[in-house]
Design an enzyme around this catalytic site. Structure first.
Site, PDB file in Angstrom:
ATOM      1  N   LYS A   2       0.807  -1.124  -0.008  1.00  0.00           N
ATOM      2  CA  LYS A   2       0.213   0.139   0.058  1.00  0.00           C
ATOM      3  C   LYS A   2       0.667   1.008  -0.098  1.00  0.00           C
ATOM      4  O   LYS A   2       0.270   2.489  -0.460  1.00  0.00           O
ATOM      5  CB  LYS A   2      -1.165   0.362   1.589  1.00  0.00           C
ATOM      6  CG  LYS A   2      -2.161  -0.737   1.152  1.00  0.00           C
ATOM      7  CD  LYS A   2      -3.067  -0.893   2.242  1.00  0.00           C
ATOM      8  CE  LYS A   2      -4.246  -1.400   2.025  1.00  0.00           C
ATOM      9  NZ  LYS A   2      -5.149  -1.815   3.302  1.00  0.00           N
ATOM     10  N   ASP A  23     -10.054   3.278   2.090  1.00  0.00           N
ATOM     11  CA  ASP A  23     -10.518   1.945   3.752  1.00  0.00           C
ATOM     12  C   ASP A  23     -10.734   3.565   5.188  1.00  0.00           C
ATOM     13  O   ASP A  23     -11.274   2.821   5.742  1.00  0.00           O
ATOM     14  CB  ASP A  23      -8.817   2.183   4.137  1.00  0.00           C
ATOM     15  CG  ASP A  23      -8.293   1.103   3.505  1.00  0.00           C
ATOM     16  OD1 ASP A  23      -8.632  -0.019   2.857  1.00  0.00           O
ATOM     17  OD2 ASP A  23      -6.855  -0.059   3.160  1.00  0.00           O
TER      18      ASP A  23
END
Ligand code: ATR
Length: 269
Positions: A64, A100
């Site tokens: 990420k 997220d």
């Protein structure tokens, strides 16, 4: 259109079945595949993805942060968090997003009535914490409190929050309406739980961003005290739903996505 999730390892990811179920439900002839990209092959990513003619992909552990130098643009949330979980490929350009935080908060809004006035404590100050905190500040009036083991972690935080130690989190725990654990503490058998819940108020919602196991140690402890609990399943579903919207501009069938994941989890129990 073709999509994928990149990570390492990736075989246990539930994103492919979740997205595929949504595509079928909407009669979209799209595909979504898991791509295992080891760290030492990451530099080949551009070629791998280009060859597959993808329209977008998700990024998961451990890539990420590593993905950022490969992107042409990143959105505001990714910049704040320093991590990307969604890439849109448009006219050969790679644009990074982080869904997220919005995923977690979208779910929380559905199950918690008065989020606007909630006093919230977040345990942990890593990427997940930052993403959720950044999103929560858009909806919650009282200043957020973040507790972390290592206080120097807050040095690169530019959000207006109260930063406290885990000891103080334990001491002042009864002041909070919602406690969100973003740390893996307590998951390992040798690890103590992240904080002692002795001072938890009976009404406080205790939440974790993990959904495997379905109830983490902190959720089990809170539940045994009679507190409401909330795991990370909705976060996973809504982060995927947001990725789908970014890629296609269409509305996903969230219920189908959630049921597909739940069925799979039940099957694995
Ligand atoms: P993520 O991207 O999932 O947030 P991360 O950036 O590695 O992952 O952050 C993990 C968080 O969990 C950190 O806040 C970390 O605390 P430190 O900053 O002190 O390292 C916290 N954490 C991990 N293991 C922990 C433990 N055993 N006890 C308390 N906190 C822990």
């Amino acid at each position: 259109m073709k999509f994928a999730v990149i990570g390492h390892p990736i075989s246990h990811s539930l994103s492919p079945i979740m997205h595929s179920a949504n595509f079928s439900n909407l009669s979209l002839n799209y595909t979504y595949e898991p791509l295992d990209i080891p760290i030492d092959e990451f530099h080949l990513l551009r070629d791998t993805i280009t060859e597959k003619k993808l329209s977008g992909f998700n990024v998961t552990i451990p890539h990420k942060e590593r993905i950022i130098p490969y992107l042409d643009e990143v959105d505001e949330q990714s910049k704040t968090v320093g991590a990307v979980n969604t890439v849109l490929i448009r006219d050969g350009k790679w644009i990074g997003y982080n869904t997220d935080g919005i995923g977690y908060v979208t779910g929380l809004k559905q199950i918690y009535d008065d989020l606007k006035n909630a006093y919230i404590l977040i345990l942990g100050a890593g990427g997940a914490s930052k993403g959720i905190a950044n999103e929560l500040t858009k909806f919650v009036e009282p200043k957020l409190t973040i507790a972390n083991r290592t206080m120097s972690r807050f040095e690169d935080w530019n959000l207006d929050i109260n930063a406290i130690s885990l000891n103080d989190a334990e001491k002042y725990l009864d002041e909070f309406d919602i406690v969100i654990n973003t740390t893996p503490a307590g998951m390992d058998k040798n690890n103590d739980s992240v904080i002692n819940l002795r001072n938890l108020s009976p009404h406080t919602l205790v939440s974790d961003i993990v959904y495997i196991p379905y109830k983490t140690p902190i959720l089990l402890e809170a539940e045994s005290k009679g507190n409401p609990i909330y795991n990370g399943l909705d976060m996973f579903v809504y982060q995927g739903a947001e990725s789908f919207k970014i890629w296609t501009g269409e509305q996903p069938n969230i219920q189908i996505m959630k049921n597909t994941v739940l069925d799979k989890l039940k099957g694995d129990l």
